[in-house]
Write a protein that holds these residues in place. Structure first.
Motif, PDB file in Angstrom:
ATOM      1  N   LYS A   1       0.860  -1.179   0.000  1.00 31.95           N
ATOM      2  CA  LYS A   1       0.000   0.000   0.000  1.00 31.95           C
ATOM      3  C   LYS A   1       0.892   1.223   0.000  1.00 31.95           C
ATOM      4  N   VAL A   2       0.756   2.067  -1.015  1.00 33.42           N
ATOM      5  CA  VAL A   2       1.663   3.204  -1.199  1.00 33.42           C
ATOM      6  C   VAL A   2       0.926   4.505  -0.887  1.00 33.42           C
ATOM      7  N   GLU A   3       1.412   5.210   0.101  1.00 33.07           N
ATOM      8  CA  GLU A   3       0.789   6.477   0.490  1.00 33.07           C
ATOM      9  C   GLU A   3       1.114   7.556  -0.536  1.00 33.07           C
ATOM     10  N   GLY A   4       0.078   8.271  -0.986  1.00 35.02           N
ATOM     11  CA  GLY A   4       0.288   9.379  -1.915  1.00 35.02           C
ATOM     12  C   GLY A   4       0.423   8.972  -3.365  1.00 35.02           C
ATOM     13  N   LEU A   5       0.058   7.738  -3.700  1.00 43.68           N
ATOM     14  CA  LEU A   5       0.125   7.287  -5.091  1.00 43.68           C
ATOM     15  C   LEU A   5      -1.170   7.699  -5.781  1.00 43.68           C
ATOM     16  N   ASP A   6      -1.133   8.845  -6.474  1.00 44.53           N
ATOM     17  CA  ASP A   6      -2.357   9.449  -6.986  1.00 44.53           C
ATOM     18  C   ASP A   6      -2.407   9.659  -8.492  1.00 44.53           C
ATOM     19  N   CYS A   7      -1.279   9.531  -9.192  1.00 41.24           N
ATOM     20  CA  CYS A   7      -1.311   9.849 -10.622  1.00 41.24           C
ATOM     21  C   CYS A   7      -0.323   8.992 -11.391  1.00 41.24           C
ATOM     22  N   GLY A   8      -0.446   9.053 -12.717  1.00 41.41           N
ATOM     23  CA  GLY A   8       0.386   8.239 -13.585  1.00 41.41           C
ATOM     24  C   GLY A   8       1.862   8.578 -13.499  1.00 41.41           C
ATOM     25  N   THR A   9       2.183   9.856 -13.237  1.00 42.95           N
ATOM     26  CA  THR A   9       3.583  10.251 -13.108  1.00 42.95           C
ATOM     27  C   THR A   9       4.238   9.543 -11.932  1.00 42.95           C
ATOM     28  N   GLU A  10       3.501   9.437 -10.825  1.00 45.62           N
ATOM     29  CA  GLU A  10       4.041   8.762  -9.642  1.00 45.62           C
ATOM     30  C   GLU A  10       4.139   7.258  -9.864  1.00 45.62           C
ATOM     31  N   VAL A  11       3.181   6.697 -10.597  1.00 47.04           N
ATOM     32  CA  VAL A  11       3.258   5.276 -10.960  1.00 47.04           C
ATOM     33  C   VAL A  11       4.535   5.005 -11.756  1.00 47.04           C
ATOM     34  N   ALA A  12       4.802   5.860 -12.743  1.00 44.52           N
ATOM     35  CA  ALA A  12       5.994   5.679 -13.567  1.00 44.52           C
ATOM     36  C   ALA A  12       7.269   5.824 -12.744  1.00 44.52           C
ATOM     37  N   ALA A  13       7.276   6.777 -11.796  1.00 36.09           N
ATOM     38  CA  ALA A  13       8.462   6.984 -10.958  1.00 36.09           C
ATOM     39  C   ALA A  13       8.742   5.764 -10.093  1.00 36.09           C
ATOM     40  N   ILE A  14       7.693   5.183  -9.521  1.00 37.90           N
ATOM     41  CA  ILE A  14       7.856   3.990  -8.679  1.00 37.90           C
ATOM     42  C   ILE A  14       8.366   2.822  -9.503  1.00 37.90           C
ATOM     43  N   GLU A  15       7.720   2.568 -10.633  1.00 40.20           N
ATOM     44  CA  GLU A  15       8.115   1.419 -11.446  1.00 40.20           C
ATOM     45  C   GLU A  15       9.537   1.573 -11.975  1.00 40.20           C
ATOM     46  N   ARG A  16       9.904   2.776 -12.384  1.00 41.81           N
ATOM     47  CA  ARG A  16      11.256   2.997 -12.904  1.00 41.81           C
ATOM     48  C   ARG A  16      12.304   2.793 -11.810  1.00 41.81           C
ATOM     49  N   HIS A  17      12.040   3.301 -10.616  1.00 43.94           N
ATOM     50  CA  HIS A  17      13.021   3.193  -9.535  1.00 43.94           C
ATOM     51  C   HIS A  17      13.174   1.752  -9.064  1.00 43.94           C
ATOM     52  N   LEU A  18      12.072   1.069  -8.840  1.00 45.37           N
ATOM     53  CA  LEU A  18      12.153  -0.296  -8.310  1.00 45.37           C
ATOM     54  C   LEU A  18      12.710  -1.273  -9.337  1.00 45.37           C
ATOM     55  N   ARG A  19      12.406  -1.071 -10.601  1.00 49.97           N
ATOM     56  CA  ARG A  19      12.920  -1.983 -11.631  1.00 49.97           C
ATOM     57  C   ARG A  19      14.431  -1.875 -11.782  1.00 49.97           C
ATOM     58  N   SER A  20      15.002  -0.750 -11.325  1.00 50.52           N
ATOM     59  CA  SER A  20      16.453  -0.590 -11.439  1.00 50.52           C
ATOM     60  C   SER A  20      17.205  -1.348 -10.349  1.00 50.52           C
ATOM     61  N   LEU A  21      16.491  -1.899  -9.372  1.00 51.94           N
ATOM     62  CA  LEU A  21      17.143  -2.592  -8.264  1.00 51.94           C
ATOM     63  C   LEU A  21      17.446  -4.044  -8.624  1.00 51.94           C
ATOM     64  N   PRO A  22      18.664  -4.512  -8.384  1.00 52.45           N
ATOM     65  CA  PRO A  22      18.962  -5.936  -8.568  1.00 52.45           C
ATOM     66  C   PRO A  22      18.113  -6.764  -7.608  1.00 52.45           C
ATOM     67  N   GLY A  23      17.508  -7.812  -8.121  1.00 52.32           N
ATOM     68  CA  GLY A  23      16.663  -8.653  -7.290  1.00 52.32           C
ATOM     69  C   GLY A  23      15.189  -8.385  -7.458  1.00 52.32           C
ATOM     70  N   VAL A  24      14.831  -7.310  -8.170  1.00 53.56           N
ATOM     71  CA  VAL A  24      13.420  -7.033  -8.467  1.00 53.56           C
ATOM     72  C   VAL A  24      13.104  -7.598  -9.840  1.00 53.56           C
ATOM     73  N   CYS A  25      12.163  -8.534  -9.866  1.00 54.18           N
ATOM     74  CA  CYS A  25      11.824  -9.195 -11.129  1.00 54.18           C
ATOM     75  C   CYS A  25      10.803  -8.397 -11.936  1.00 54.18           C
ATOM     76  N   SER A  26       9.781  -7.887 -11.261  1.00 60.49           N
ATOM     77  CA  SER A  26       8.778  -7.082 -11.958  1.00 60.49           C
ATOM     78  C   SER A  26       8.039  -6.207 -10.964  1.00 60.49           C
ATOM     79  N   VAL A  27       7.477  -5.097 -11.492  1.00 60.77           N
ATOM     80  CA  VAL A  27       6.731  -4.141 -10.671  1.00 60.77           C
ATOM     81  C   VAL A  27       5.502  -3.689 -11.447  1.00 60.77           C
ATOM     82  N   ARG A  28       4.359  -3.664 -10.761  1.00 68.18           N
ATOM     83  CA  ARG A  28       3.148  -3.115 -11.346  1.00 68.18           C
ATOM     84  C   ARG A  28       2.483  -2.243 -10.288  1.00 68.18           C
TER      85      ARG A  28
END
Length: 222
Positions: free
Chosen positions: A19-46
């Motif tokens: 549950k992500v506090e303050g996740l309100d728009c597509g820009t924030e969705v893209a920021a989360i997915e881009r940041h987490l996908r760059s981490l080694p050990g993360v297979c996928s993010v939605r």
């Protein structure tokens, strides 16, 4: 929101919903997915602004994903069936009250009015500025960063009242948006709770009761 598929060859991977506090728009969705996908050990993010949640398939240790969310500028915790509250109402009320007091004081002394406008900006704009600075450090100028620049610019040129009003209006807009999204999320959750657990399908000429998740595309449901 589609369920992430496990990436092949990852030993010990697991899927977790946050549950992500303050996740309100597509820009924030893209920021989360881009940041987490760059981490080694993360297979996928939605992530989804409609549900305020992010599903992460990963092989990381306990607490690592939550820390990655904080680095991206979001507070997240594992979903446990409840829903987080909207942005703080008291921050908006306090900022609006201080702004009103500032304009009343402006009739007496412009310097004294700053003593009210500055706290109004700090109380109502702290979260806005924090998110804006984090986005700027990530190379993204979203509305939080642009609004922060606008408020800082108003302060620099001495328009403290305009800066405070800008903060109050933007904070109020975010609060109303958070309430609307929370209502939509509750409605979606209510609809999902009506999903049947089993279904009756026709297989090889006979009716069979199977788990709803086991119904294949093209099968006839009775």
């Amino acid at each position: 929101m589609s369920t992430p598929t496990a990436c092949p060859g990852c030993d010990g991977e697991r899927s977790e919903v946050f549950k992500v506090e303050g996740l309100d728009c597509g820009t924030e969705v893209a920021a989360i997915e881009r940041h987490l996908r760059s981490l080694p050990g993360v297979c996928s993010v939605r992530a989804s602004a409609a549900t305020g949640q992010a599903t992460v398939v990963h092989t990381l240790g306990e607490g690592v994903v939550e820390r990655a969310f904080r680095q991206a500028g979001f507070k997240a915790q594992k979903a446990r069936g409840g829903s987080g509250g909207p942005a703080s109402t008291w921050d908006v009320v306090a900022s609006a009250a201080l702004t009103g007091a500032g304009f009343l004081t402006l009739l007496v002394s412009s310097r004294l009015a700053v003593a009210f406008f500055l706290p109004a900006i700090l109380v109502g704009g702290a979260r806005l500025a924090r998110k804006g600075l984090l986005r700027a450090r990530q190379g993204v100028l979203d509305m939080n960063a642009l609004m922060t620049l606008a408020v800082v610019g108003a302060m620099v040129i001495g328009e403290w009242g305009e800066g405070a009003v800008t903060v109050v209006l933007f904070a109020l807009a975010q609060l109303l948006e958070a309430h609307s999204l929370e209502r939509a999320r509750r409605a979606i959750s209510s609809l999902l709770s009506l999903t049947p657990e089993v279904a009756v399908v026709v297989r090889e000429g006979t009716e069979a009761e199977v788990p709803a998740a086991a119904v294949a595309r093209g099968e006839v449901i009775v």
